[in-house]
Design an enzyme around this catalytic site. Sequence first.
Site, PDB file in Angstrom:
ATOM      1  N   LYS A 200      -0.317   4.405  -2.256  1.00  0.00           N
ATOM      2  CA  LYS A 200       0.246   5.774  -1.055  1.00  0.00           C
ATOM      3  C   LYS A 200       1.241   6.739  -1.927  1.00  0.00           C
ATOM      4  CE  LYS A 200      -1.068   3.919   3.183  1.00  0.00           C
ATOM      5  NZ  LYS A 200      -0.906   3.200   4.444  1.00  0.00           N
ATOM      6  N   ARG A 234      -1.805  -5.032   3.226  1.00  0.00           N
ATOM      7  CA  ARG A 234      -3.045  -4.431   2.994  1.00  0.00           C
ATOM      8  C   ARG A 234      -3.217  -3.554   1.657  1.00  0.00           C
ATOM      9  NH1 ARG A 234      -5.103   0.649   4.143  1.00  0.00           N
ATOM     10  NH2 ARG A 234      -7.116   0.789   5.422  1.00  0.00           N
TER      11      ARG A 234
HETATM   12  N1  HH2 Z   1      -3.256   2.507   5.942  1.00  0.00           N
HETATM   13  C1  HH2 Z   1      -4.252   3.381   5.854  1.00  0.00           C
HETATM   14  C2  HH2 Z   1      -5.567   3.064   6.721  1.00  0.00           C
HETATM   15  N2  HH2 Z   1      -5.344   1.999   7.726  1.00  0.00           N
HETATM   16  N3  HH2 Z   1      -3.955   0.409   8.740  1.00  0.00           N
HETATM   17  C3  HH2 Z   1      -2.851  -0.370   8.638  1.00  0.00           C
HETATM   18  N4  HH2 Z   1      -2.533  -1.315   9.618  1.00  0.00           N
HETATM   19  N5  HH2 Z   1      -1.750  -0.014   7.814  1.00  0.00           N
HETATM   20  C4  HH2 Z   1      -1.779   0.985   7.084  1.00  0.00           C
HETATM   21  O1  HH2 Z   1      -0.901   1.033   6.348  1.00  0.00           O
HETATM   22  C5  HH2 Z   1      -2.973   1.597   7.010  1.00  0.00           C
HETATM   23  C6  HH2 Z   1      -4.182   1.351   7.776  1.00  0.00           C
HETATM   24  C7  HH2 Z   1      -4.731   4.393   4.682  1.00  0.00           C
HETATM   25  O2  HH2 Z   1      -5.201   3.887   3.741  1.00  0.00           O
HETATM   26  P1  HH2 Z   1      -6.867   4.000   3.278  1.00  0.00           P
HETATM   27  O3  HH2 Z   1      -7.822   3.109   4.029  1.00  0.00           O
HETATM   28  O4  HH2 Z   1      -6.944   3.644   1.858  1.00  0.00           O
HETATM   29  O5  HH2 Z   1      -7.188   5.509   3.319  1.00  0.00           O
HETATM   30  P2  HH2 Z   1      -7.981   6.408   4.509  1.00  0.00           P
HETATM   31  O6  HH2 Z   1      -7.085   6.052   5.952  1.00  0.00           O
HETATM   32  O7  HH2 Z   1      -7.861   7.856   3.905  1.00  0.00           O
HETATM   33  O8  HH2 Z   1      -9.186   5.939   4.421  1.00  0.00           O
END
Ligand code: HH2
Length: 255
Positions: A200, A234
């Site tokens: 992040k 995660r």
């Molecule tokens: N972060 C992201 C997405 N979902 N869910 C939880 N519970 N906690 C988090 O910190 C979290 C989440 C963002 O990361 P990523 O899935 O890699 O990116 P994107 O939302 O752009 O797909």
Amino acid sequence: MGVLNVTPDSFSDGGRFLDPPAALAHARRLAAEGADILDIGAESTRPYGNAVKVPLDEERTRLAPVLPAVVSLGIPVSIDTLKAAVAAWALEAGAAIVNDVWGLQRDPDMAPVVAAHGAPVIIMHNRETVDPAIDIVADVTAFFERSLAIAARAGIARERIVLDPGIGFGKTPQQSLICIARLDAWRGFGAPLLVGASRKRFINSIVQTEPAERLGGSLAAHLLAVENGAAIIRVHDVAPTVQALAVAAAIRRAR
Ligand code: HH2
């Protein structure tokens, strides 16, 4: 928890796993590397820019060729979605957990869907706007209290709830650091805590890096999160994380 983004626009791996065979191969890899949960999402939650809002049908169309195959790997699957209809569909297709990055506070049908399926739910803190002036610990606490009240009203069992301060969501980089540093502030809720710091942008505020170059910062954040009480982390990079956690645990045992 290993991340599987079936999206064209996720901030660190958008487009890499949109193709179903590539998504399934990645899910297999995350499982082989030691993930205990696979978190599958078909709509980017990007707090960093203008993630395109994905219509319901499109979200289901992305998930349909992938989710059942991922479920068949035999590892609990969480569905990362804002939409109660997608959560309901995914639970019926074998997903075990709902991951709601608006903590049951966005779609009014989400809590009833979770309750009806008896599914565990991840309640993540989120904010529409970033405000550097607020006490982020107090804000997250108040948000969790609101979400827990919604969950209780819907009949979601308390032991099925996981709390997540939402690293990078509606927060300054400093506020994200505070959430990891002060994780123990939320231990009193008695729910397992989840932290997702993987790749992040707050890492970029300390060491200038592109998302793909943030493994070191992600490991540091997750080791400290676990030290401060996180039960679930995660991550995109499962193998290095499993190794780092194993070494940290061995050192702790040797104290
Ligand atoms: N972060 C992201 C997405 N979902 N869910 C939880 N519970 N906690 C988090 O910190 C979290 C989440 C963002 O990361 P990523 O899935 O890699 O990116 P994107 O939302 O752009 O797909």
